[in-house]
Design a protein around this motif. Sequence first.
Motif, PDB file in Angstrom:
ATOM      1  N   MET A 127      -8.648  -1.744  -7.561  1.00 17.35           N
ATOM      2  CA  MET A 127      -7.823  -2.007  -6.392  1.00 17.35           C
ATOM      3  C   MET A 127      -8.573  -0.882  -5.209  1.00 17.35           C
ATOM      4  SD  MET A 127      -6.690   1.069  -7.763  1.00 17.35           S
ATOM      5  CE  MET A 127      -5.835   0.443  -9.037  1.00 17.35           C
ATOM      6  N   PRO A 128      -8.540  -1.305  -3.894  1.00 18.45           N
ATOM      7  CA  PRO A 128      -9.242  -0.629  -2.958  1.00 18.45           C
ATOM      8  C   PRO A 128      -8.353   0.972  -2.627  1.00 18.45           C
ATOM      9  CG  PRO A 128      -8.409  -2.419  -1.939  1.00 18.45           C
ATOM     10  CD  PRO A 128      -7.904  -2.429  -3.408  1.00 18.45           C
ATOM     11  N   VAL A 129      -9.374   1.732  -2.418  1.00 17.00           N
ATOM     12  CA  VAL A 129      -8.779   3.297  -2.402  1.00 17.00           C
ATOM     13  C   VAL A 129      -9.245   3.889  -0.712  1.00 17.00           C
ATOM     14  CG1 VAL A 129      -8.719   5.724  -3.079  1.00 17.00           C
ATOM     15  CG2 VAL A 129      -9.161   3.764  -4.749  1.00 17.00           C
ATOM     16  N   LEU A 130      -8.050   4.113  -0.160  1.00 21.68           N
ATOM     17  CA  LEU A 130      -8.254   4.780   1.158  1.00 21.68           C
ATOM     18  C   LEU A 130      -7.699   6.253   0.985  1.00 21.68           C
ATOM     19  CD1 LEU A 130      -6.448   1.905   3.128  1.00 21.68           C
ATOM     20  CD2 LEU A 130      -8.876   2.114   2.767  1.00 21.68           C
TER      21      LEU A 130
ATOM     22  N   GLY B 166       0.760  -1.208   0.083  1.00 17.90           N
ATOM     23  CA  GLY B 166       0.074   0.078  -0.093  1.00 17.90           C
ATOM     24  C   GLY B 166       0.660   1.293  -0.130  1.00 17.90           C
ATOM     25  N   THR B 167       0.245   2.280  -0.459  1.00 16.42           N
ATOM     26  CA  THR B 167       0.885   3.726  -0.553  1.00 16.42           C
ATOM     27  C   THR B 167       0.320   4.695   0.775  1.00 16.42           C
ATOM     28  OG1 THR B 167      -0.595   4.674  -2.155  1.00 16.42           O
ATOM     29  CG2 THR B 167       1.309   3.720  -2.838  1.00 16.42           C
ATOM     30  N   ALA B 168       1.017   5.259   1.546  1.00 18.91           N
ATOM     31  CA  ALA B 168       0.655   5.905   2.610  1.00 18.91           C
ATOM     32  C   ALA B 168       1.410   7.058   2.791  1.00 18.91           C
ATOM     33  CB  ALA B 168       0.644   5.114   3.969  1.00 18.91           C
ATOM     34  N   VAL B 169       1.212   8.050   2.052  1.00 19.08           N
ATOM     35  CA  VAL B 169      -0.083   8.339   0.899  1.00 19.08           C
ATOM     36  C   VAL B 169       0.600   8.983  -0.219  1.00 19.08           C
ATOM     37  CG1 VAL B 169      -1.999   7.993   2.485  1.00 19.08           C
ATOM     38  CG2 VAL B 169      -1.220  10.516   1.934  1.00 19.08           C
ATOM     39  N   VAL B 170      -0.166   8.855  -1.415  1.00 19.26           N
ATOM     40  CA  VAL B 170       0.240   9.532  -2.691  1.00 19.26           C
ATOM     41  C   VAL B 170      -0.604  10.857  -2.553  1.00 19.26           C
ATOM     42  CG1 VAL B 170       0.410   9.774  -5.182  1.00 19.26           C
ATOM     43  CG2 VAL B 170       0.576   7.368  -3.995  1.00 19.26           C
ATOM     44  N   PRO B 171       0.080  11.965  -2.535  1.00 14.54           N
ATOM     45  CA  PRO B 171      -0.651  13.434  -2.713  1.00 14.54           C
ATOM     46  C   PRO B 171      -1.281  13.562  -3.759  1.00 14.54           C
ATOM     47  CG  PRO B 171       1.849  13.538  -2.057  1.00 14.54           C
ATOM     48  CD  PRO B 171       1.723  12.336  -2.391  1.00 14.54           C
ATOM     49  N   THR B 172      -2.296  14.363  -3.770  1.00  9.80           N
ATOM     50  CA  THR B 172      -3.353  14.494  -4.928  1.00  9.80           C
ATOM     51  C   THR B 172      -3.160  15.464  -5.912  1.00  9.80           C
ATOM     52  OG1 THR B 172      -5.046  15.345  -3.327  1.00  9.80           O
ATOM     53  CG2 THR B 172      -5.318  13.152  -3.829  1.00  9.80           C
ATOM     54  N   TYR B 173      -2.757  16.626  -4.993  1.00 10.25           N
ATOM     55  CA  TYR B 173      -2.738  17.850  -5.789  1.00 10.25           C
ATOM     56  C   TYR B 173      -1.769  17.878  -7.193  1.00 10.25           C
ATOM     57  CZ  TYR B 173      -5.611  20.917  -2.730  1.00 10.25           C
ATOM     58  OH  TYR B 173      -6.695  21.340  -1.949  1.00 10.25           O
ATOM     59  N   PRO B 174      -0.438  17.125  -6.873  1.00 14.38           N
ATOM     60  CA  PRO B 174       0.192  17.450  -8.151  1.00 14.38           C
ATOM     61  C   PRO B 174      -0.245  16.466  -9.248  1.00 14.38           C
ATOM     62  CG  PRO B 174       1.700  17.139  -6.035  1.00 14.38           C
ATOM     63  CD  PRO B 174       0.129  16.708  -5.828  1.00 14.38           C
ATOM     64  N   ARG B 175      -1.050  15.586  -9.074  1.00 13.85           N
ATOM     65  CA  ARG B 175      -1.557  14.616 -10.134  1.00 13.85           C
ATOM     66  C   ARG B 175      -2.906  14.636 -10.510  1.00 13.85           C
ATOM     67  NH1 ARG B 175       1.847  13.352  -6.471  1.00 13.85           N
ATOM     68  NH2 ARG B 175       3.741  12.279  -6.462  1.00 13.85           N
TER      69      ARG B 175
ATOM     70  N   MET C 178      -3.458   1.505 -11.640  1.00 13.36           N
ATOM     71  CA  MET C 178      -3.909   0.458 -12.119  1.00 13.36           C
ATOM     72  C   MET C 178      -2.624  -0.318 -12.951  1.00 13.36           C
ATOM     73  SD  MET C 178      -7.196   2.191 -13.775  1.00 13.36           S
ATOM     74  CE  MET C 178      -7.997   0.925 -14.626  1.00 13.36           C
ATOM     75  N   THR C 179      -1.765   0.250 -13.253  1.00 15.27           N
ATOM     76  CA  THR C 179      -0.602  -0.320 -13.949  1.00 15.27           C
ATOM     77  C   THR C 179       0.183  -1.117 -12.838  1.00 15.27           C
ATOM     78  OG1 THR C 179      -0.169   1.134 -15.794  1.00 15.27           O
ATOM     79  CG2 THR C 179       1.515  -0.084 -15.203  1.00 15.27           C
ATOM     80  N   ALA C 180       0.360  -0.236 -11.806  1.00 15.55           N
ATOM     81  CA  ALA C 180       0.969  -1.006 -10.509  1.00 15.55           C
ATOM     82  C   ALA C 180       0.396  -1.950 -10.128  1.00 15.55           C
ATOM     83  CB  ALA C 180       1.261  -0.027  -9.541  1.00 15.55           C
ATOM     84  N   ASN C 181      -0.693  -1.925 -10.101  1.00 18.50           N
ATOM     85  CA  ASN C 181      -1.980  -3.150  -9.366  1.00 18.50           C
ATOM     86  C   ASN C 181      -1.750  -4.502 -10.371  1.00 18.50           C
ATOM     87  OD1 ASN C 181      -3.536  -4.229  -7.464  1.00 18.50           O
ATOM     88  ND2 ASN C 181      -5.248  -3.674  -8.947  1.00 18.50           N
ATOM     89  N   ALA C 182      -1.634  -4.276 -11.611  1.00 22.16           N
ATOM     90  CA  ALA C 182      -1.445  -5.258 -12.736  1.00 22.16           C
ATOM     91  C   ALA C 182       0.024  -5.719 -12.616  1.00 22.16           C
ATOM     92  CB  ALA C 182      -1.559  -4.702 -14.191  1.00 22.16           C
ATOM     93  N   ALA C 183       0.783  -5.034 -12.176  1.00 20.36           N
ATOM     94  CA  ALA C 183       2.256  -5.506 -11.949  1.00 20.36           C
ATOM     95  C   ALA C 183       2.318  -6.495 -10.814  1.00 20.36           C
ATOM     96  CB  ALA C 183       3.215  -4.480 -12.160  1.00 20.36           C
ATOM     97  N   LEU C 184       1.395  -5.974  -9.558  1.00 21.53           N
ATOM     98  CA  LEU C 184       1.534  -6.559  -8.434  1.00 21.53           C
ATOM     99  C   LEU C 184       0.519  -7.871  -8.399  1.00 21.53           C
ATOM    100  CD1 LEU C 184       1.878  -3.323  -6.278  1.00 21.53           C
ATOM    101  CD2 LEU C 184       3.646  -5.405  -6.684  1.00 21.53           C
ATOM    102  N   GLY C 185      -0.358  -8.120  -9.471  1.00 20.47           N
ATOM    103  CA  GLY C 185      -1.101  -9.471  -9.406  1.00 20.47           C
ATOM    104  C   GLY C 185      -2.535  -8.765  -8.506  1.00 20.47           C
ATOM    105  N   GLY C 186      -2.665  -7.795  -8.517  1.00 27.45           N
ATOM    106  CA  GLY C 186      -3.944  -7.085  -7.749  1.00 27.45           C
ATOM    107  C   GLY C 186      -3.929  -6.946  -6.157  1.00 27.45           C
ATOM    108  N   ARG C 187      -2.545  -6.823  -6.034  1.00 21.68           N
ATOM    109  CA  ARG C 187      -2.330  -6.599  -4.195  1.00 21.68           C
ATOM    110  C   ARG C 187      -2.003  -5.184  -3.953  1.00 21.68           C
ATOM    111  NH1 ARG C 187       2.420  -8.536  -3.237  1.00 21.68           N
ATOM    112  NH2 ARG C 187       3.217  -8.917  -5.544  1.00 21.68           N
ATOM    113  N   LEU C 188      -2.507  -4.199  -4.577  1.00 25.14           N
ATOM    114  CA  LEU C 188      -2.191  -2.749  -4.461  1.00 25.14           C
ATOM    115  C   LEU C 188      -3.335  -2.230  -3.684  1.00 25.14           C
ATOM    116  CD1 LEU C 188      -0.311  -0.255  -4.638  1.00 25.14           C
ATOM    117  CD2 LEU C 188      -1.768   0.097  -6.480  1.00 25.14           C
ATOM    118  N   THR C 189      -2.971  -1.409  -2.542  1.00 26.98           N
ATOM    119  CA  THR C 189      -4.196  -0.696  -2.002  1.00 26.98           C
ATOM    120  C   THR C 189      -3.802   0.848  -1.861  1.00 26.98           C
ATOM    121  OG1 THR C 189      -4.908  -2.283  -0.407  1.00 26.98           O
ATOM    122  CG2 THR C 189      -5.364   0.034   0.326  1.00 26.98           C
ATOM    123  N   LEU C 190      -4.531   1.662  -2.715  1.00 26.03           N
ATOM    124  CA  LEU C 190      -3.960   2.792  -2.986  1.00 26.03           C
ATOM    125  C   LEU C 190      -4.358   3.819  -1.995  1.00 26.03           C
ATOM    126  CD1 LEU C 190      -2.899   5.076  -5.182  1.00 26.03           C
ATOM    127  CD2 LEU C 190      -4.863   5.075  -6.239  1.00 26.03           C
TER     128      LEU C 190
END
Length: 297
Positions: A153-156, A61-70, A80-92
């Motif tokens: 992926m789940p989003v927190l 999981g990422t804790a956390v990615v800032p939203t404003y710059p993206r 989604m690309t990262a989640n595909a690489a991880l086989g569905g194990r990412l929590t954003l």
Amino acid sequence: MRIGLFLNEPTGPDPIKELGDGIAAARDAGFASAWMSHIFGLDALTALAVAGARTPGIELGTAVVPTYPRHPAALAQQAMTANAALGGRLTLGIGLSHQVVIENMFGYSFERPARHMAEYLDILLPATRGEHVHVEGETLKADIRLSTPGAGMPVLIAALAPRMLKLAGSRADGTVLWMTGPRTVTQHVVPAITAAAEEAGRPRPRIVCALPVCVTDDAEAARARADEVFSMYGQLPSYRAMLDKEGVSGPGEVAVVGDEDSVLAQLDELRRAGVTDFVASPYSKSERTLALLGRLL
């Protein structure tokens, strides 16, 4: 309560290998999850995708990615690309960051942060599900459909203020907390996020609580060390507000510190407060700390 581990920022000459070794060690020790911050070092999503792909069997999981710059569609595509690489194990995990970072460092306006996050979710959430997005918001706009693999992926949300907790409960899958003690979890976080989820007809939200941890016989020295290591968090307004709600003066007083029995009691207090996932951030005497955490896995 699931137990996860905060990954250290790699500092060696091969940071991706170092990060991958840390993920593998966390998995082999039995931790349910491993989490990475996104500040001024490695790009968390890219690093986790590369370093974590070879280590299945653990949530990342990422804790956390800032939203404003993206832009949210760009972040959705990357996640989604990262989640595909991880086989569905990412929590954003995403968050606003802080005014001093967004305005002074990136040069963006930090006005209307709750409105920004609401409109960010209007775009991000359907985009990560592969749906067409058409949003004409006050702060963000999008008309796009992504074909990226890795949807779902789940989003927190890093949510501390009431409006952010309402968004985390009603729109996202839960929250990621930092520098938030058990009293504040019980009296502030859990009631707000749970009520929002229930009102929206959503499942019980995840409450991921990350805190510094140190198993030691010298609790006073360990808390003083935590105040030193994490001093900046006592000055940032959002974390300062949580420390004030807890009735403490600094980060050392919310750190999980003490001998084995004391640390176990503090973790149980967090569990009873409503924390679903505890993420340990060992900062001193990590061998003894990890040994105790290993007993809980």
